[in-house]
Design a protein around this motif. Structure first.
Motif: not given
Length: 410
Positions: A165-169, A258-263, A342-343, A351-352
């Motif tokens: 459960f990595p960070e959930t944004r 994560r920045r790449y994933m957001e794009q 997915a989000y 999530n954690a």
């Protein structure tokens, strides 16, 4: 919560994938939670950015204060145990018959045929099967874990869905999706990110790009990571003439990935059965990517329902991978639809915070400790699986027997 429940989580080392869950446990238990680290992190992982910038207050290290950690693990109400093959850390507790919740990935990552080994079965009996009637339960960190443990007849009726459960944004989805796509023209943007080793198959990302270009599609793909197969992947891309549509940014720290994933519009997850869980699935889905993933990855059956919040292809079936990627590149509306679903899968269920609350509810139910209460269950997963739900015994064979489903329970 009526009374503080003391819980210790014993594992090899704290890392950025575990900290959100541990933070949630520490908060829900009002400080009565300890992470017992048994070893120092390998230098390779440190260089990959896995090392926490600071040691959380709830972390104690066995190699620094062994006797204090031994007493802590023995005397807590419930011990979580995972991430180490050394049973000595909990043997005293097991002999005393005190509650233990084991956290485990697969026993047979390279093939269940290995279960025929007499030496291996003897160790599995010593570590697991002999405790089938003891107060020991199994948190299955991967969808095929229960199948492996059923082979050795361990934990009957005592196995539960689990994961990483990595960070959930949390994002404004319109803002998030308005930033997706590559370049000023916002052409479809595909991403692959992992260590470049054999069982993660970076060559499949390159071959996907070749197929998309041969089919006349415009796109860009970034292949992030480093490792022994990077020269091969770059050479293959050169041989295919993909310099204009494929880039190799090299190793990137977790925050930059994560920045790449957001794009990115699409995330390719091409690992095989040796990927016990695969936390990049959580991160990519949380970032609104449409995930295209191999069905044997441990996280995939728990997180992904084919055609609803991602696309799944059969292990080793390259044409299915290429076809899924082509479908999403051609259909941007479907890509967004899957990315949004997915989000929601991550922010509502996997999530954690939700996992910690569900775990405390489970602990209360199976141990009879009514005061061990969490925040209550969260939402319902599209797949039907959620943290601490009963773990199904899934077939390894890839079969789509009904819309959306690709794995059947035995």
């Amino acid at each position: 919560m009526k009374k503080s429940c003391k819980i210790a989580f014993v594992s090899n080392y704290i890392n950025h994938h575990q900290i959100p869950f541990c933070d949630s446990m520490y908060r829900l238990l009002e400080g009565a939670f300890t992470f017992v680290q048994t070893e120092r992190m390998e230098q390779e992982r440190v260089q990959m950015g896995w090392h926490a910038s600071r040691r959380p207050d709830y972390v104690r290290c066995w190699y620094e204060e062994p006797e204090a950690c031994r007493r802590l693990v023995l005397d807590c109400d419930v011990a979580l145990f995972g991430g180490t093959d050394d049973e000595s850390y909990i043997e005293e507790r097991l002999r005393a018959g005190k509650p233990v919740m084991r956290v485990s990935e697969r026993l047979y990552k390279t093939g269940q045929w290995k279960a025929v080994s007499p030496r291996g079965l003897l160790k599995k009996y010593h570590d697991h099967t002999r405790y089938r009637k003891s107060p020991v339960w199994l948190l299955c960190a991967g969808a095929y874990v229960a199948s492996d443990f059923r082979i050795i007849r361990a934990y009957p009726g005592k196995m539960y869905c689990w994961g990483y459960f990595p960070e959930t944004r949390r994002y404004d989805l319109d803002t998030l999706f308005s930033g997706k796509g590559y370049g000023e023209e916002k052409i479809p943007y595909l991403l692959w990110a992992a260590r470049m080793i054999d069982w993660k198959h970076p060559e499949l990302a390159v071959e996907t790009a070749r197929t998309l270009r041969e089919r006349g599609l415009r796109f860009h793909m970034d292949i992030i990571g480093d490792g022994e197969l990077r020269p091969m992947a770059e050479r293959l891309a050169g041989e295919y003439g993909l310099e204009g549509c494929v880039s190799f940014p090299g190793y990137q720290p977790p925050e930059e990935v994560r920045r790449y994933m957001e794009q990115a519009d699409i995330f390719l997850f091409t690992s095989d059965r040796q990927e016990g869980w695969g936390a990049v699935a959580n991160e990519a889905m949380n970032s609104g990517c449409a995930l295209v993933a191999d069905h044997m990855i441990g996280a995939v059956p728990y997180l992904v329902r084919h055609g609803e919040n991602g696309l799944v292809y059969g292990d080793g079936r390259k044409e299915q991978l290429f076809g899924a990627a082509e479908r999403l590149v051609r259909d941007r509306a479907l890509c967004r639809e899957l990315g949004e679903a997915a989000y929601r899968t991550i922010v509502e269920v996997w999530n954690a915070e939700n996992a910690a609350g569900r775990l405390l509810e489970l602990i209360g139910a199976v141990t009879g400790l009514d005061w061990a209460r969490g925040a209550g269950p969260g939402g319902q997963s599209l797949t039907g699986y959620a943290p601490c739900g009963p773990a199904p015994v899934l077939r390894e064979r890839f079969r789509r027997t009904e819309p959306g489903r690709y794995a059947r329970e035995r």
